[in-house]
Write a protein that holds these residues in place. Structure first.
Motif, PDB file in Angstrom:
ATOM      1  N   LYS A  81      11.980  59.176  29.755  1.00 21.85           N
ATOM      2  CA  LYS A  81      11.061  59.925  28.885  1.00 21.85           C
ATOM      3  C   LYS A  81      10.467  61.101  29.646  1.00 21.85           C
ATOM      4  CE  LYS A  81       7.773  56.216  29.812  1.00 21.85           C
ATOM      5  NZ  LYS A  81       7.249  54.960  29.275  1.00 21.85           N
ATOM      6  N   THR A 123       8.536  62.944  24.640  1.00 22.15           N
ATOM      7  CA  THR A 123       7.489  62.144  24.007  1.00 22.15           C
ATOM      8  C   THR A 123       6.271  63.037  23.752  1.00 22.15           C
ATOM      9  OG1 THR A 123       6.466  61.536  26.119  1.00 22.15           O
ATOM     10  CG2 THR A 123       8.277  60.135  25.324  1.00 22.15           C
ATOM     11  N   ASP A 124       5.217  62.425  23.236  1.00 19.38           N
ATOM     12  CA  ASP A 124       3.961  63.141  23.048  1.00 19.38           C
ATOM     13  C   ASP A 124       3.001  62.909  24.212  1.00 19.38           C
ATOM     14  OD1 ASP A 124       4.671  64.300  20.615  1.00 19.38           O
ATOM     15  OD2 ASP A 124       4.089  62.500  19.503  1.00 19.38           O
ATOM     16  N   GLN A 148      12.470  54.625  29.733  1.00 19.33           N
ATOM     17  CA  GLN A 148      12.081  54.402  28.349  1.00 19.33           C
ATOM     18  C   GLN A 148      12.934  53.340  27.662  1.00 19.33           C
ATOM     19  OE1 GLN A 148      12.860  57.467  25.418  1.00 19.33           O
ATOM     20  NE2 GLN A 148      10.973  56.981  24.335  1.00 19.33           N
ATOM     21  N   TRP A 178      10.707  46.430  20.801  1.00 18.60           N
ATOM     22  CA  TRP A 178       9.771  47.489  21.216  1.00 18.60           C
ATOM     23  C   TRP A 178       8.782  46.905  22.212  1.00 18.60           C
ATOM     24  CZ3 TRP A 178      10.325  52.524  20.390  1.00 18.60           C
ATOM     25  CH2 TRP A 178      11.237  52.921  19.391  1.00 18.60           C
ATOM     26  N   ASN A 180       6.480  48.752  23.898  1.00 14.26           N
ATOM     27  CA  ASN A 180       5.211  49.452  23.646  1.00 14.26           C
ATOM     28  C   ASN A 180       5.513  50.543  22.626  1.00 14.26           C
ATOM     29  OD1 ASN A 180       6.324  51.641  25.194  1.00 14.26           O
ATOM     30  ND2 ASN A 180       5.606  50.635  27.066  1.00 14.26           N
ATOM     31  N   THR A 181       4.697  51.562  22.531  1.00 15.72           N
ATOM     32  CA  THR A 181       4.899  52.567  21.479  1.00 15.72           C
ATOM     33  C   THR A 181       6.121  53.450  21.707  1.00 15.72           C
ATOM     34  OG1 THR A 181       3.387  54.077  22.629  1.00 15.72           O
ATOM     35  CG2 THR A 181       2.448  52.671  20.910  1.00 15.72           C
ATOM     36  N   THR A 182       6.619  53.522  22.940  1.00 18.35           N
ATOM     37  CA  THR A 182       7.773  54.389  23.220  1.00 18.35           C
ATOM     38  C   THR A 182       8.967  53.657  23.832  1.00 18.35           C
ATOM     39  OG1 THR A 182       6.902  54.946  25.415  1.00 18.35           O
ATOM     40  CG2 THR A 182       6.316  56.415  23.593  1.00 18.35           C
ATOM     41  N   ASP A 183       8.729  52.585  24.567  1.00 17.05           N
ATOM     42  CA  ASP A 183       9.792  51.953  25.349  1.00 17.05           C
ATOM     43  C   ASP A 183      10.441  50.803  24.574  1.00 17.05           C
ATOM     44  OD1 ASP A 183       8.703  53.680  27.140  1.00 17.05           O
ATOM     45  OD2 ASP A 183       8.025  52.155  28.556  1.00 17.05           O
TER      46      ASP A 183
END
Length: 298
Positions: A81, A123-124, A148, A178, A180-183
């Motif tokens: 990421k 990502t953000d 990620q 999932w 977490n929110t990205t990984d």
């Protein structure tokens, strides 16, 4: 806290590997050491400046490594990421280094010199903290944040999904766990019973982060109680690890966050010398003499 700890793969050419992961991707060479299971073999670690868990990609280096065959079960893909608004920079960097890639929305897909599939996803997230930024030509606000994703390819995905749910409480949704929110971890089906064979670019294992030794001991006891295939629990010096084969046959590692890479060398000079964990320090002379001769020629 990171979901992933590191991913470990195999490579044949250490100079090509070092160039790709430090020069192109901009990771820091944080540890030059030996494979603790085979003292003839080098083991290279790359990560952010601190070598923080979740940022690390490692390679076992075998000079005569052959072609890999990904068939019935294997681990594939290094998902990385990057910070918000950094995708155009990386697209230009790949072009400058003449690396072929494909783009899909916020992700760039390309391969390293061993044909390992790499996904670089914007990502953000904000950039790395300054203390984690590598001192190189890549701007700090564009540097890779860490791991990620990766993929487990197995013949019977339902058994692997059951393992993660029963052992860790991780549920699968549309082939993904999932973290977490990205990984995320993908569990994908294979369509052959032909045995896989390790070779250039094969992933030996994927490691997940565990808070401390107490948590690792708890996982070990739970794995015993549930009857999973435990390979071993062992100290690696930089961290303590539990190795388990999931039902599909892929090796998983659960590794503690500490003590970290500075256990045997200073932060400022990580990777600059051949480092050995304390329990191998008195064997340095023998280990260096018995390394594969191809290393000593370089």
């Amino acid at each position: 806290m990171p979901a992933f700890h590191h991913i470990s793969l195999l490579t044949k050419d250490r100079q090509e590997n070092l160039h790709f992961y430090t020069e192109l991707l901009g990771l820091r060479f944080v540890k030059n050491t030996v494979n603790q299971e085979n003292h003839r073999m080098l083991h290279y670690y790359y990560g952010d400046y601190q070598g923080a868990p979740g940022s690390v990609v490692t390679f076992f280096i075998l000079p005569h490594l052959g072609h890999r065959y990904d068939h019935e079960n294997f681990i594939a893909t290094i998902g990385l990421k990057i910070p918000k608004n950094s995708l155009p920079y990386w697209q230009g960097r790949l072009e400058d280094y003449h690396v072929a890639y494909e783009k899909n929305e916020r992700t760039l897909y390309f391969k390293d010199q061993d044909q390992v599939a790499i996904c670089l996803t914007e990502t953000d997230f904000a950039p790395l903290e300054p203390s984690h930024q590598v001192k190189n030509t890549i701007p700090g606000d564009k540097q890779i944040l860490g791991l990620q994703s990766t993929q487990l390819h197995v013949a019977e995905p339902e058994k692997t999904r059951d393992f993660f749910e029963r052992f860790l409480g991780w549920q699968t949704l549309d082939q993904r766990i999932w973290l977490n929110t990205t990984d995320f971890l993908e569990i994908l089906p294979t369509e052959t019973s032909e045995a896989s064979r390790m070779g250039r670019g094969s992933a030996d294992h994927i490691a997940f982060a565990v808070t401390d030794e107490a948590e690792l001991d708890r996982l070990y006891q739970k794995a015993q109680t549930q009857g999973w295939h435990i390979e071993k629990m062992i100290s690696r010096g930089c961290f303590k690890s539990l190795y388990i084969r999931e039902p599909g046959g892929n090796r998983l590692e659960f590794a503690t966050l500490t003590p970290g890479f500075t256990i045997d060398e200073p932060l400022e000079t990580l990777g600059e010398s051949f480092a050995l964990p304390p329990f191998l320090a008195d064997q340095r002379g023998e280990i260096e003499r018995n390394l594969y001769p191809e290393y000593r020629k370089a």
